[in-house]
Design a protein around this motif. Structure first.
Motif, PDB file in Angstrom:
ATOM      1  N   UNK A  94     -16.237 -12.661   5.113  1.00 16.89           N
ATOM      2  CA  UNK A  94     -17.569 -12.334   5.649  1.00 16.89           C
ATOM      3  C   UNK A  94     -17.774 -12.923   7.046  1.00 16.89           C
ATOM      4  N   UNK A  95     -16.854 -13.748   7.495  1.00 14.09           N
ATOM      5  CA  UNK A  95     -16.980 -14.312   8.847  1.00 14.09           C
ATOM      6  C   UNK A  95     -16.635 -13.271   9.918  1.00 14.09           C
ATOM      7  N   UNK A  96     -16.031 -12.169   9.491  1.00 12.52           N
ATOM      8  CA  UNK A  96     -15.675 -11.095  10.445  1.00 12.52           C
ATOM      9  C   UNK A  96     -16.796 -10.070  10.479  1.00 12.52           C
ATOM     10  N   UNK A  97     -17.441  -9.944  11.631  1.00 10.94           N
ATOM     11  CA  UNK A  97     -18.548  -8.969  11.768  1.00 10.94           C
ATOM     12  C   UNK A  97     -18.027  -7.548  11.587  1.00 10.94           C
ATOM     13  N   UNK A  98     -16.739  -7.345  11.899  1.00 12.23           N
ATOM     14  CA  UNK A  98     -16.141  -6.009  11.849  1.00 12.23           C
ATOM     15  C   UNK A  98     -15.883  -5.517  10.416  1.00 12.23           C
ATOM     16  N   UNK A  99     -15.873  -6.424   9.449  1.00 14.18           N
ATOM     17  CA  UNK A  99     -15.652  -5.997   8.056  1.00 14.18           C
ATOM     18  C   UNK A  99     -16.932  -5.340   7.546  1.00 14.18           C
ATOM     19  N   UNK A 100     -16.770  -4.107   7.010  1.00 12.76           N
ATOM     20  CA  UNK A 100     -17.955  -3.343   6.594  1.00 12.76           C
ATOM     21  C   UNK A 100     -18.193  -3.369   5.099  1.00 12.76           C
ATOM     22  N   UNK A 101     -17.073  -3.501   4.334  1.00 10.01           N
ATOM     23  CA  UNK A 101     -17.212  -3.362   2.874  1.00 10.01           C
ATOM     24  C   UNK A 101     -16.200  -4.260   2.171  1.00 10.01           C
ATOM     25  N   UNK A 102     -16.677  -5.034   1.200  1.00 10.22           N
ATOM     26  CA  UNK A 102     -15.761  -5.878   0.408  1.00 10.22           C
ATOM     27  C   UNK A 102     -16.044  -5.611  -1.067  1.00 10.22           C
ATOM     28  N   UNK A 103     -15.057  -5.064  -1.783  1.00 14.79           N
ATOM     29  CA  UNK A 103     -15.159  -4.943  -3.241  1.00 14.79           C
ATOM     30  C   UNK A 103     -14.390  -6.105  -3.835  1.00 14.79           C
ATOM     31  N   UNK A 119     -19.788 -24.609  -7.606  1.00 13.81           N
ATOM     32  CA  UNK A 119     -18.912 -24.691  -6.421  1.00 13.81           C
ATOM     33  C   UNK A 119     -19.534 -23.895  -5.260  1.00 13.81           C
ATOM     34  N   UNK A 120     -20.710 -24.314  -4.802  1.00 14.32           N
ATOM     35  CA  UNK A 120     -21.387 -23.540  -3.746  1.00 14.32           C
ATOM     36  C   UNK A 120     -20.625 -23.543  -2.428  1.00 14.32           C
ATOM     37  N   UNK A 121     -19.684 -24.471  -2.254  1.00 16.25           N
ATOM     38  CA  UNK A 121     -18.915 -24.504  -1.002  1.00 16.25           C
ATOM     39  C   UNK A 121     -17.952 -23.323  -0.890  1.00 16.25           C
ATOM     40  N   UNK A 122     -17.551 -22.724  -2.033  1.00 12.55           N
ATOM     41  CA  UNK A 122     -16.747 -21.489  -1.935  1.00 12.55           C
ATOM     42  C   UNK A 122     -17.580 -20.252  -2.271  1.00 12.55           C
ATOM     43  N   UNK A 123     -18.453 -20.355  -3.268  1.00 14.95           N
ATOM     44  CA  UNK A 123     -19.167 -19.151  -3.753  1.00 14.95           C
ATOM     45  C   UNK A 123     -20.452 -18.896  -2.964  1.00 14.95           C
ATOM     46  N   UNK A 124     -20.440 -19.181  -1.677  1.00 14.23           N
ATOM     47  CA  UNK A 124     -21.686 -19.162  -0.897  1.00 14.23           C
ATOM     48  C   UNK A 124     -21.995 -17.815  -0.250  1.00 14.23           C
ATOM     49  N   UNK A 125     -21.032 -16.885  -0.248  1.00 15.39           N
ATOM     50  CA  UNK A 125     -21.290 -15.609   0.447  1.00 15.39           C
ATOM     51  C   UNK A 125     -21.186 -14.412  -0.495  1.00 15.39           C
ATOM     52  N   UNK A 126     -21.183 -14.661  -1.794  1.00 13.22           N
ATOM     53  CA  UNK A 126     -21.013 -13.539  -2.723  1.00 13.22           C
ATOM     54  C   UNK A 126     -22.232 -12.613  -2.735  1.00 13.22           C
ATOM     55  N   UNK A 127     -23.352 -13.092  -2.154  1.00 21.33           N
ATOM     56  CA  UNK A 127     -24.535 -12.225  -2.080  1.00 21.33           C
ATOM     57  C   UNK A 127     -24.650 -11.524  -0.712  1.00 21.33           C
ATOM     58  N   UNK A 128     -23.607 -11.609   0.100  1.00 17.93           N
ATOM     59  CA  UNK A 128     -23.587 -10.888   1.378  1.00 17.93           C
ATOM     60  C   UNK A 128     -23.749  -9.384   1.068  1.00 17.93           C
ATOM     61  N   UNK A 129     -24.605  -8.670   1.814  1.00 15.49           N
ATOM     62  CA  UNK A 129     -24.847  -7.248   1.480  1.00 15.49           C
ATOM     63  C   UNK A 129     -23.599  -6.364   1.528  1.00 15.49           C
ATOM     64  N   UNK A 130     -22.552  -6.806   2.191  1.00  9.10           N
ATOM     65  CA  UNK A 130     -21.324  -5.994   2.253  1.00  9.10           C
ATOM     66  C   UNK A 130     -20.465  -6.135   0.995  1.00  9.10           C
ATOM     67  N   UNK A 131     -20.836  -7.121   0.143  1.00 10.57           N
ATOM     68  CA  UNK A 131     -19.997  -7.433  -1.028  1.00 10.57           C
ATOM     69  C   UNK A 131     -20.510  -6.740  -2.282  1.00 10.57           C
TER      70      UNK A 131
END
Ligand code: SAM
Length: 283
Positions: A94-103, A119-131
């Motif tokens: 999710x650190x790449x702005x160019x990534x549009x979709x992650x399944x 483990x919030x230090x790893x599971x912190x971006x699972x709610x990113x809208x692209x995921x």
């Protein structure tokens, strides 16, 4: 009283970490899940008594499984992650702005829920809208998937138990089909040092070679994995990870990493002689 976590790396070799506290222990329909806290490695989580990650060294694994393919092809937009329930791989993607979709396809919803809580230090971006999270067997998911991905990352457990199917010919063949014309497949490739792991590594490599024209292996030092020496597989339809690296383009993205850098990118494909021999890689 002292509490220690001990993992058997071979029948005659053990690795131990002193535990401050056990934070979670439950058996899901797929595997035994445990989370601990420790002085040296911070929080760590195990599945069926095998180390998945620690707070202290997870950056090495997640940097290497994500940034090596992402730097090889900066145009990656659609990514499939198989496994990866702790969220570390998705966090880096999710650190790449160019990534549009992650399944992300993990067989075990309880792993993901537990990691989000503890483990919030790893599971912190699972709610990113692209995921999009899919709770199903990765082997079955790739049988019917219609999507064409630019990158598939297999962030799986070892080739026994629920992860067994993710090391089969059928799985690699379906990954090949689910990738576009310039697609890349990266997988955790076990360790080359101990015999049982090394046998799994050779089998996986041979099976992947049956499908992909470019098949390379790269390495990293991961202190809490068996032998500390870990390999990743890089298979691709078009890109060579060393020749096609545009270091200046990746560095211009300004992504700060703790382990990966573009010098290491080339260096990590330079393997020790015994590993080259085991994989029958030519110079
Ligand atoms: N970094 C880790 C390692 O190499 O030890 C891998 C960690 S990640 C947590 C592994 C994930 O793979 C787990 O969450 C597990 O539930 C998932 N998994 C195992 N078998 C699977 C399958 N057949 N399909 C999808 N996910 C699977």
């Amino acid at each position: 009283m002292e509490l220690w976590y001990t993992e058997e790396h071979t029948p005659s070799t053990r690795f131990s970490i002193k535990v401050k506290k056990q934070l979670f222990s439950e058996k899901s329909p797929f595997q035994q899940i445990d989370v601990f806290d420790s002085e040296e490695f911070g929080r760590f989580f195990t599945l069926d008594g095998l180390m998945m990650l620690t707070e202290k060294d997870e950056f090495i694994y997640h940097d290497m499984i994500v940034h090596v393919p992402m730097a090889t092809n900066p145009n990656i937009k659609r990514v499939l992650v198989i496994g990866g329930g702790d969220g570390g791989t998705v966090r880096e993607l999710t650190r790449y702005k160019t990534v549009e979709k992650i399944d992300m396809v993990d067989i075990d919803e309880l792993v993901v829920k537990t990691c989000m809580k503890l483990l919030p230090f790893t599971a912190c971006e699972l709610d990113d809208p692209r995921v999009t999270l899919h709770f199903e067997d990765g082997l079955k998911f790739v049988r019917t998937v219609e999507e064409k991905y630019d990158l598939i990352i297999v962030d799986s457990t070892d080739p026994f138990g629920p992860g067994e199917g993710l090391f089969t010919k059928e799985f690699y063949g379906n990954c090949f089909k689910a990738l576009g014309d310039d697609g890349i497949l990266v997988n955790q490739h076990e360790n080359p040092y101990y015999e049982s792991y090394s046998a799994a590594m050779k089998r996986a490599h041979q099976r992947i070679e049956d499908f992909f024209p470019i098949c390379r292996v790269y390495q990293a030092h991961i202190p809490t994995y068996p032998s500390g020496h870990w390999l990743f597989g890089f298979a691709s339809k078009k890109y060579d990870p060393v020749k096609d690296l545009d270091a200046a383009a990746w560095n211009a993205l300004g992504i700060e990493t703790k382990y990966y850098n573009t010098d290491l990118h080339a260096g990590c494909f330079m393997l020790p002689t015994y590993v080259k021999k085991a994989l029958a890689l030519k110079d």
